[in-house]
Design a protein around this motif. Structure first.
Motif, PDB file in Angstrom:
ATOM      1  N   PRO A 174      27.115  51.836  55.241  1.00 15.32           N
ATOM      2  CA  PRO A 174      27.429  51.117  54.000  1.00 15.32           C
ATOM      3  C   PRO A 174      26.698  51.622  52.748  1.00 15.32           C
ATOM      4  O   PRO A 174      25.472  51.728  52.716  1.00 15.32           O
ATOM      5  CB  PRO A 174      26.988  49.683  54.319  1.00 15.32           C
ATOM      6  N   HIS A 200      17.138  48.340  50.816  1.00 18.02           N
ATOM      7  CA  HIS A 200      16.031  48.176  51.752  1.00 18.02           C
ATOM      8  C   HIS A 200      15.872  49.455  52.560  1.00 18.02           C
ATOM      9  O   HIS A 200      16.674  50.382  52.405  1.00 18.02           O
ATOM     10  CB  HIS A 200      16.221  46.947  52.652  1.00 18.02           C
ATOM     11  N   ASP A 209      20.099  52.936  58.327  1.00 16.39           N
ATOM     12  CA  ASP A 209      21.504  53.093  57.908  1.00 16.39           C
ATOM     13  C   ASP A 209      21.672  53.088  56.394  1.00 16.39           C
ATOM     14  O   ASP A 209      22.762  53.363  55.893  1.00 16.39           O
ATOM     15  CB  ASP A 209      22.396  52.022  58.564  1.00 16.39           C
ATOM     16  N   ASP A 240      23.635  43.391  54.005  1.00 18.91           N
ATOM     17  CA  ASP A 240      22.504  43.112  54.890  1.00 18.91           C
ATOM     18  C   ASP A 240      21.767  41.813  54.579  1.00 18.91           C
ATOM     19  O   ASP A 240      20.552  41.816  54.369  1.00 18.91           O
ATOM     20  CB  ASP A 240      21.519  44.290  54.874  1.00 18.91           C
ATOM     21  N   HIS A 264      22.423  39.294  59.888  1.00 18.95           N
ATOM     22  CA  HIS A 264      23.633  39.598  59.110  1.00 18.95           C
ATOM     23  C   HIS A 264      24.518  38.380  58.934  1.00 18.95           C
ATOM     24  O   HIS A 264      24.547  37.490  59.785  1.00 18.95           O
ATOM     25  CB  HIS A 264      24.442  40.713  59.784  1.00 18.95           C
TER      26      HIS A 264
HETATM   27 ZN   LIG Z   1      22.492  47.864  57.240  1.00 19.33          ZN
END
Ligand SMILES: [Zn+2]
Ligand SMILES: [Zn+2]
Length: 259
Positions: A38, A76, A80, A175, A206
Motif C-alpha cells: 500500500p 510508520h 510493507d 494501517d 487493522h
Molecule cells: Zn501495512
C-alpha cells in the motif's frame, strides 16, 4: 488547486496474490485482484509526493512512469511501508533532482526505524557510491510542500500511534484499528477518504470493512476508497455489496481532487 491521487498499491503487507496461496482471489484473472503493497502518489503543479515506499515501489514506479520525486511522507516504519526506499535511488541522483536530497518526512519512531534498517544510507562512511540521496526531516505539525499542506493525524495501529494525512479535500488513513476522536474531528468535509479495510473478520491492528463503513457513516465523505486489502476480499463481489460511494481501491486508480 487541482491535484491527482494515484494508488500505487492497494494490498496488504504480503500482497495479493500471496506467495504459496491457492485461494480464488490469489488465482483471480481480474487485474483488480492483483494488489501490490500500500502506497499512494499525489501530484500537482509539476510536483510528485509519495506516501510510503513499499517493497513494490520499483514495479509501481515503472508502471506509473514516475520521473521525479519531490518528497516522501511516511505513515510508520513497518516493512510493507518502507522497504522500497532504496529503489528511489535513480530518481534521487543530481541529474534528476538538479542537486539536493529528496526529503523524507517521518515521525521520531519511524525515522528511528528508517535509520536502523537503512543504516548504510544515513551513515556517511559508506564508500561505494550510488547511495539514495535522501534526508530525514522531522514531522512537527503540518508539512508544507510546494504550496500544499499535509496535515498529519494520529491513528492507532493496534496500540501504536502512527501517522495518517489530510491534504486539501483528501485524506489517506492506512494501517489503523481505530481513529481517535481528535483526528476524526479534522476529517470533516472530505471529497476523498482512503481507509484501511483488510477483510471482514477482526484483526488486532487493522480495520475491517464493517469498521471502516462505520467511519464513513460518521464522516460522510463524498467518495471513500478502501486500501490495505487482503485476499479475503474479491474486487467485484465486494464492491457489489458496498454502498455506491464506497469502493475497494485498486492499483493504478487515479482520482482528481482539490488540494
Ligand atoms: Zn501495512
Ligand atoms: Zn503496519
Amino acid at each position: 488547486m487541482k491535484a491527482t491521487l494515484t494508488v500505487l498499491g492497494s494490498g496488504t503487507s504480503m500482497g495479493v496474490p500471496t506467495i504459496g496461496c491457492d485461494c480464488a482471489v490469489c488465482n483471480s484473472p481480474d487485474p483488480h485482484d492483483r494488489r501490490t503493497r500500500p502506497s499512494i502518489m499525489v501530484q500537482w503543479d509539476g510536483r510528485t509526493v509519495l506516501i510510503d515506499t513499499t517493497p513494490d515501489f520499483r514495479e509501481q514506479a515503472i508502471r506509473e512512469g514516475i520521473r521525479k520525486i519531490d518528497g516522501i511522507l511516511y505513515t510508520h516504519g513497518h516493512a510493507d511501508h518502507i522497504l522500497g526506499l532504496d529503489d528511489v535511488r535513480p530518481l534521487s541522483f543530481p541529474r534528476v533532482t538538479g542537486g539536493g536530497k529528496i526529503p523524507l518526512y517521518a515521525s521520531e519512531n519511524t525515522a528511528h526505524v528508517l535509520r536502523n534498517v537503512f543504516r548504510y544510507i544515513f551513515e556517511a562512511d559508506y564508500k561505494y557510491g550510488g547511495l539514495a540521496q535522501v534526508e530525514l526531516r522531522p514531522i512537527n505539525g503540518p508539512v508544507e510542500l510546494f504550496g500544499a499542506t499535509f496535515q498529519p493525524l494520529v491513528v492507532m495501529h493496534g496500540d501504536v500511534p502512527i501517522e495518517s494525512y489530510r491534504f486539501g479535500s483528501a485524506a489517506y488513513l492506512t494501517d489503523f484499528s481505530s481513529v481517535p476522536e481528535d483526528s476524526l474531528l479534522q476529517l470533516e468535509g472530505l471529497d476523498i477518504l482512503f481507509l484501511d479495510a483488510l477483510r471482514h473478520h477482526p484483526h488486532p491492528t487493522h480495520s475491517t470493512v464493517e469498521n471502516s463503513l462505520k467511519i464513513v457513516e460518521r464522516l460522510k465523505p463524498k467518495r471513500t476508497y478502501f486500501t490495505h486489502i487482503s485476499h479475503d476480499l474479491p474486487h467485484e463481489a465486494t464492491n457489489a455489496a458496498l454502498p455506491e460511494n464506497v469502493r475497494l481501491s485498486h492499483d493504478g486508480l487515479k482520482l482528481e481532487f482539490e488540494l
